[in-house]
Each structure stands twice: as structure tokens, then as C-alpha cells.
Design an enzyme around this catalytic site. Sequence first.
Site, PDB file in Angstrom:
ATOM      1  N   ASP A 173      -8.829  -4.777  -6.399  1.00  0.00           N
ATOM      2  CA  ASP A 173      -8.488  -3.797  -5.373  1.00  0.00           C
ATOM      3  C   ASP A 173      -9.328  -2.524  -5.531  1.00  0.00           C
ATOM      4  O   ASP A 173      -9.197  -1.819  -6.530  1.00  0.00           O
ATOM      5  CB  ASP A 173      -6.997  -3.454  -5.483  1.00  0.00           C
ATOM      6  CG  ASP A 173      -6.481  -2.683  -4.283  1.00  0.00           C
ATOM      7  OD1 ASP A 173      -7.292  -2.039  -3.591  1.00  0.00           O
ATOM      8  OD2 ASP A 173      -5.255  -2.718  -4.047  1.00  0.00           O
ATOM      9  N   SER A 175       0.841  -1.189   0.000  1.00  0.00           N
ATOM     10  CA  SER A 175       0.000   0.000   0.000  1.00  0.00           C
ATOM     11  C   SER A 175       0.885   1.251   0.000  1.00  0.00           C
ATOM     12  O   SER A 175       1.644   1.472  -0.950  1.00  0.00           O
ATOM     13  CB  SER A 175      -0.965  -0.032   1.190  1.00  0.00           C
ATOM     14  OG  SER A 175      -1.992   0.913   1.014  1.00  0.00           O
ATOM     15  N   HIS A 216      -7.581  -5.311  -1.659  1.00  0.00           N
ATOM     16  CA  HIS A 216      -6.334  -4.602  -1.358  1.00  0.00           C
ATOM     17  C   HIS A 216      -5.344  -5.473  -0.596  1.00  0.00           C
ATOM     18  O   HIS A 216      -4.141  -5.299  -0.710  1.00  0.00           O
ATOM     19  CB  HIS A 216      -6.631  -3.332  -0.564  1.00  0.00           C
ATOM     20  CG  HIS A 216      -5.451  -2.428  -0.410  1.00  0.00           C
ATOM     21  ND1 HIS A 216      -4.654  -2.060  -1.474  1.00  0.00           N
ATOM     22  CD2 HIS A 216      -4.914  -1.829   0.683  1.00  0.00           C
ATOM     23  CE1 HIS A 216      -3.694  -1.263  -1.048  1.00  0.00           C
ATOM     24  NE2 HIS A 216      -3.818  -1.115   0.250  1.00  0.00           N
TER      25      HIS A 216
END
Length: 724
Positions: free
Chosen positions: A666, A591, A698
Site C-alpha cells: 500500500d 481507508s 491500497h
Amino acid sequence: MRKFIFSFLLVGSISFAQKLTIEETVTGGRKYAPTTQTAQQWRKDSKSITYLSSDYSNLLEKSASNGWKEIILATKTDFENAVKSKITSDEFTMKVFPLVIDWKSKNTFETLAAGKSKIYNVTYDIVSKQISNIKSYPIDAQQAKFANNGNVSWLKENNIKITTASGNVVDVTNDTDKGIVNGSDYVHRQEFGIDQGMWWNEAGTQLAYYRKDETMVGNYPIINWNEREAVNNDIKYPMAGMTSENVTLVVYDVASGKKVTIQTGEPKEQYLTMVSWEPTGKNIFIGILNREQNHLKFNKYDAQTGAFVKTLFEEKASTWVEPQHPLTFVPNNPTQFIYQTDFNGYNQMYLYNTDGKLLKNLGFNDVVVKDMLGFDTKRTKINYIGTANNGLDRQLYQVDLKSGKTIQLTTVSGTHIASVSSDGTMVLDQYSNVTTPNEISIIDIKSKKAKQLVKADNPFTGKIDMPKMELVTLTSADGKTPLNGRIIYPADFDATKKYPVMVYVYGGSHAQLVTNRWLGGGGYFDYYMAQQGYVVFTLDNRGSDARGKKFCDVNHRQLGVNEMADQMEGVKFLKSKSFVDQDKIGVFGWSFGGFMTTTLMTSQADTFKVGVAGGPVIDWKYYEIMYGERYMDTPQENPEGYAKASLLDKAKNLKGRLLIIHGAQDPVVVQQNSMNFIESCIKAGKQVDYFLYPNHEHNVGGRDRIHMYAKIADYFDVYLKKNN
């Protein structure tokens, strides 16, 4: 014969401890959990604590009255029988005692019981072993909210329904356009502390709820590959600088069916947060944050008419204002409330009255309030968990509302999960630190004497040879700020050898990787990699959590710049160690950590030879408005900052081996980020590796996470450790 005897004795002296398996990088947290008391809490109006048995079949108790000896307080069988005898219209199968209970009195608690057709909120009396005060909602309902008078609001898709105390079901909204979303907690993408979308007043007669209109936001395609023909599931994903959703707050009166829209005014592209009912139900309070996120107005509105009453106070900043908490009213005093803000440097508490007058600053030194636990019985003090030791520790504090004086109730350095008994005389203290797996004690606040209930042994002893770990302190790139780091040494560490390095990085806001708790905050994959012969290093750079607002403000409009500079201070620290192979330094992050990994691989290409970037932000113009514009403003307002942070034009700098991993579905960091980076690499003639998890969003969860960690470990082994 002598050789046989010697060999036998040698084998007999060998420890059978071994290394973590790749499966245990995911399952190890459960398998090697230190001994504890599960779901422990104070029993209301008593000097007793309750928790679950190891098989989750009984509710246990330890009490001061019997010397803290363990007894069975309630059983799953008794609870299940009580539910079945009271609710005969449904079917129940209970494998364990309720995992979450809320003590309402000394002998009664509330919990949820799932039937075949409904979910029931029930009150159970442990003495009579009977159920009372039942509330229910359909099994397929979402985000149920219970009112004090027995009403229950819940969601069916994008509409709100209410099951009244009498059992009638009322349709609050009937929007057929899926772009109109009512009552959901997924408003403003759950930034600004938003974790619910419906609020009952104290009487349970009126329901306030978010009405989100996102029809003006473009559809963004997310492909589901599981169907015979792939299906496109459109989501609303407002990107930085583009059109945002419009949100209003509506109040619904159950008796009359009347709806009132609160007059929060223009512009429509603003953020509504900190929604709080006044205990009297007359007024409702809302934080109005402008889209620029640098000006907060905390307003009072008339709940009956929706009319604006007054602005209680405002906050303005040259960087950003980020409200995170609704009001907490002082019990039995509807004219006073607690407001939390980091406006003065650290998230702390302030006592206000409902006219907006500041009565008392309840902050203490540089302590960041992490969890407000509530008031003592006399309603004169507040207990809370806050930071200490440069953000590494969590301690229990108590502040007096009248004097503002704060005392620290726990003292051992470490991460404490603690609470105070109803009468305010005792602390239930659970803590760990880098040398203590888990310790639970009862502390007498007045005498400071402690009664130890649990002292866990090292769960790895005789099973796993865990590598040595230590916490380190470095200085930020500007030479001013101490930074917390963690280094895990390779298995069988030999200071005369040289080892490859895996830097594990996140670096973004609201996350802290290094803490003074068991394992130092490190994950099992970190320790697995150390056992495979890597030095594993992590640094919480400026911009990460638990260090105050100024620690983050330096990154405004320039994400990646100071974070990378601090990470390179970490590299400088590593290179100062004789056992570090300076030619074999790699980096892994997910991320924001994926953004950091790709940034380091392209901007520090001579240092980092291998990288694995999971779900990376590649260009902040592809990220959502609420988070992205807080830190970067809009692309129109800050073109230089966006250009500098973008990695699309930096693909040409790539020298090492880079693996990008992305969840194909995602909805947080959309796949467009990594796909466009791959395209840039192709145009620049750079080789890059890419791997998709088709059915994941994600994060990669479940057993597929084991597959992911195996792939990452193999990538480092092939291209960093074994590559000469």
C-alpha cells in the site's frame, strides 16, 4: 397420490429467485446492470445521438429526423479496415469498436487505435470511411498529450519526449536522477484537482510541464514479495510535518528548444495547481497555494520570460483553501474565463476577466457544481451537473453568462447524467433513482416534452430477491444539519425479530456513499450482507462530499471527532428500532473508513462488538503531507489534535473483535499504520486479528476481492451473528 399432486403444485408456484453469491459481490455490477445505451453522446451539429451496440461491434444512431429509430452508423469492420489501409507499418487487432470517441464535426470523430508498436490518435470520417490526421506515440509511452498542430508529448520514466507532427522525436528532459520527475500527473500526490502534468498551448508550439524535485524527501520502503528474494521498491512518501517536494513549472519551446522556468518564487515548499494557458499563448496562469493550505494566490505569468505579471485574486481561510479546477476560457473571448471555487460555501462558477475583475457570480442557491459540461453554440450559456435535494440528487442546470440566471433542465428527482445538443434545443437525459433502474429520454427544452428511448426493467426480477432499501434523514450531533442515511433490511424481514447490524462507513472528504440512484448508492456486498440476515446501515456524516465547505470545515484540526459523533447519531437511530439487536452492532470501512472503524471500535467499545478496518489510517502523522496537513495542520502546529485522533494509545480500550486488513504494498496508507497498531494491541494485552494481501496496494482488486469479501462476511458471521 394426492400428496404427490399437492407437492408438484407447491413446487410449481415457488419463485426461483435467489440470493447473491459471494462472487456476485464483485461481478454483480456487470451481471445485473440495467439495460442502457453504452457510450452515448450527442453527434456534433445534429439532432442525433450515438452509442455502441450491445456486442460493441457497431456505432449506432438515433435521430430526431427518423423518429429516434435505431440505425447502424459505423461498423468495427469498416473502421478497422480504414486504419489498416492507412497505417501499413503496424499491426492491428480490434475486437470491438472504439469505446471512446470524440465528435469533431457532424461526420468525423477522433479516437485511439492501438497497434503493436504505437498508439495512434486518428480522425475517422463515417461517410468516406477513411482515416486522416494521424498522431502517434510509442506503445510503452505514458501520459500522452496531443497538441492541436499534431505534436505529441509523452513520458518515458521520469523524462519528457515529443513526437513532432513531422515524426521526429525530441528529448525535452534528460534527468538521470529518479528523484527529478518531469511531466507527470503524480505531483503533490494528485491533490488540488491535479490530473495532468503537461499542458500544450493552443497553437501547439509550447509545452508547459511540472518539474518535481523530490530528492529531499526520504525513501520509504515498499516490499515486493513476488521475487525469489523479496525486493524493496522505494517510494517518496512525504509525511505530515516532514520535508515536502519542491515543484516548479517549466515552459518548453518546440522550435527553439528553449526552456523557461516560471518564477513562482519562494518558499519552495508550496503547491502549484490550476495551470491554465491563456488562449493567446502569451501568458500562463497558476494557483500558488502555501504549504499551510490557507492562502491561495492566483497569478499571471509571462510565458516567454517566466516573469510574474500580477496576482489576479487571493483566497484566505481560517481552515483551508482547496483549489480543484483549472480555468475554462470563454470560447472566442481570450479575455474572460470561468473560475470554480467553494470559497463562498459551495463549489460554484464565477466569470472573471484576465485582469482579475469579477464580472458575474454564476452560482445558484446551494447547488454544488459537480461537472461543468461546456458552453452552448452561441457561447452565451454554460451547462453543468449540480447537486439538489441535500446532495442526494444530480440535476442538469444551465446558466446565462450575461444575466447570471440559472434554469434547471432536468426535474425528476434522482441522479442525472445529461447533456445538451449542439444547437441547444434538446437534452439527452439519463437518470436513475431508488425506484428507477435506468431511464433515457430526449427532452425538448422549449416544450418540455420528452421522448423516452430506454426504460430499463428491474434487472433482479425473477433472478435475485433483493432486500428492501430506503433512504433516511437524520440530524447531525450538533442538532443543526440534516444527514443522509441508507438502511438495507434483512432478507425476509420480520419486524418482530431482532437482527444484527453492519454499519458500513467512510466518512471522509470527497466521498459520498448515500445517493438517490439505483440501489441508493449501496454496493453489492451491502446487499449480500443484508441477504445473510443483517441490517446494513450507512450514514454520510459531516465531512463527506456534496454538501458544501462548511459541512467539512467543522472537522478542521480534529479528524474523527465530529464524524464519530454523527455516526453515533446513526447508532441512536438504529437502537430506536425494535428489530435491531443492540448487542450485535458491527462496523466495516476502508481507508478513511478504516480509520473510522478503528476509532469507533476503541472509543465506542461498548457499542461496537465487531469491526473490520481495511487500509486504516491509525495516526495522521504517518499520512502524507498534502491531504493530512489540509485537515490537521502539522503535528508541530496541532499536537493536541494529532494526539486525540491517534489510535495507538487507544488500543487498550478495545473490547470487541477487530480484523485489520492491509495491502502489503500500500503506497497510500502505508502499512506502518496498522503494524504499529498491532504492536500497541500486543503491549496492551489486546487480541486483534490481522490479514495481509501480499500483492495488493491500497485496494484489493480482481478475484482477490471476492476472497476479501468472503473473509469479511465470515468474520461478521462468526463473531457477531452467531456469537451469543
